[in-house]
Write a protein that holds these residues in place. Sequence first.
Motif, PDB file in Angstrom:
ATOM      1  N   HIS A 260       0.828  -1.209   0.000  1.00  0.00           N
ATOM      2  CA  HIS A 260       0.000   0.000   0.000  1.00  0.00           C
ATOM      3  C   HIS A 260       0.859   1.255   0.000  1.00  0.00           C
ATOM      4  O   HIS A 260       0.534   2.256  -0.660  1.00  0.00           O
ATOM      5  N   THR A 261       1.958   1.213   0.741  1.00  0.00           N
ATOM      6  CA  THR A 261       2.833   2.394   0.848  1.00  0.00           C
ATOM      7  C   THR A 261       3.886   2.437  -0.248  1.00  0.00           C
ATOM      8  O   THR A 261       4.636   3.411  -0.350  1.00  0.00           O
ATOM      9  N   ALA A 285      -4.911   2.925   4.278  1.00  0.00           N
ATOM     10  CA  ALA A 285      -3.802   2.622   5.185  1.00  0.00           C
ATOM     11  C   ALA A 285      -4.293   2.534   6.627  1.00  0.00           C
ATOM     12  O   ALA A 285      -3.855   1.667   7.401  1.00  0.00           O
TER      13      ALA A 285
END
Length: 328
Positions: A260-261, A285
Motif C-alpha cells: 500500500h505504501t 492505510a
Amino acid sequence: MLEVVCPWHAPIWSSLTSQTQHAHAYLFSGLPGVGKRRFANAFAAFLLCDTPEHAMACGHCRACLLREAGSHPDLLLLEPEEEGKAIRVDAVRQLVDFIGQTAQQGGRKVIVLHPAEAMNQNAANALLKSLEEPTRDTFLLLVSDQPSRLLATIRSRCRVQTLAAPSQADALDWLATAVPELQAEQHQALLIMSGGAPLRALELHQLDAIAMRQQVVADIKALIKQERSPSQVSDAWSKYPLELLLDWFCSWTLDLLKLHTGAQPVASNQDMDKVLGYVVRFPTAGQLMDWQGWLLAHRAMVQGKANLNRGLFVEALLIEWKKLLEKR
C-alpha cells in the motif's frame, strides 16, 4: 544425549566457554526456534562436566552420565507443568530450596528455567530474591522468547545474551541437512513461515505445515470468490494451530501495508502474491493499521492462552478479513 549448540551460535559459545569466570545468572533470549534451549542445555552440561573437552561437556564423566540419565542431583530443570501454562510460585520456591542446598556432587549447581516469561507475578518476585543474593557456584540460566515480559529488575540482574537467527543461506544449508527429503523451495517456504528460525522451521515440517498452508491459501481464495463462507472455512481449519494461522495473517497484513505504501513492489509471501495484490486495492492505510492492531491483540490473547471459543474466533477472523474487501 550430548547437547550441541547450533552452528550459527558457535562464535558466542566459544566466547562464553573461554571465560574463566561466569555470571551467576544468564538470560538467553531470541526468537522462538533459533536454538536458545539447545544453547542453555549445552551450557548447563558444560558447567557441570568434570572434564570438559574442546570447550564442550565430555559426555563420559560421571557428571555427564548422570545428566544424560536425567538424574544429576545438582541440575534443576524448571518449566510449566503443562505447555502454555504459568510457572507458579511453588515451583520457584523449589528452585530457592535447591539453591540453598549443598551441591551433592561437590561442584556446581545449575538451574535451567524455560520459558522465563511464563512465571507469574508471585513466581517472578520469588525468583528476584534469589538473584539479589547469589550463591557461590550456583548458576541460573533463563531462556526467553519474550524477555520484555520479564520484570526489569530480573533482566538487570542477569547477563543478557541474545541468540540471533542465522543468515538465510546458513539456515537453508542447515535445513537441507536436517530434512534432505524436501526440495529447496520447500526449505525456503518453511523458513519464511518460521520467520527465519531453523528449529521452528523443522517443527513446522513435522506439523506438515506446507500442506496446511496450501489448503489455507486455497480456502482464502475460495472465500474471496464467495465459493465458501467464513463458517465453512472455520470448520475446515478446526485442527489448525491458532498461533500459526495468526502468524500467517500478520505476515500477509505486513505485506499489504508495504504494498500500500509502495515500500515493496510485490508480496514477500509468494504463494499469496496475487491475492494480496488484489486485496490491497480496497482498504485505506488506516483500515490496514486497524486490522493489524486487531490481529496483534488477538494473537497476544492466544499466546496468553485466553479461553477463546475457537470456532467463533476463527469465523470472526475471516469476517474481519473479508471486510478489507468492502468498497469504501
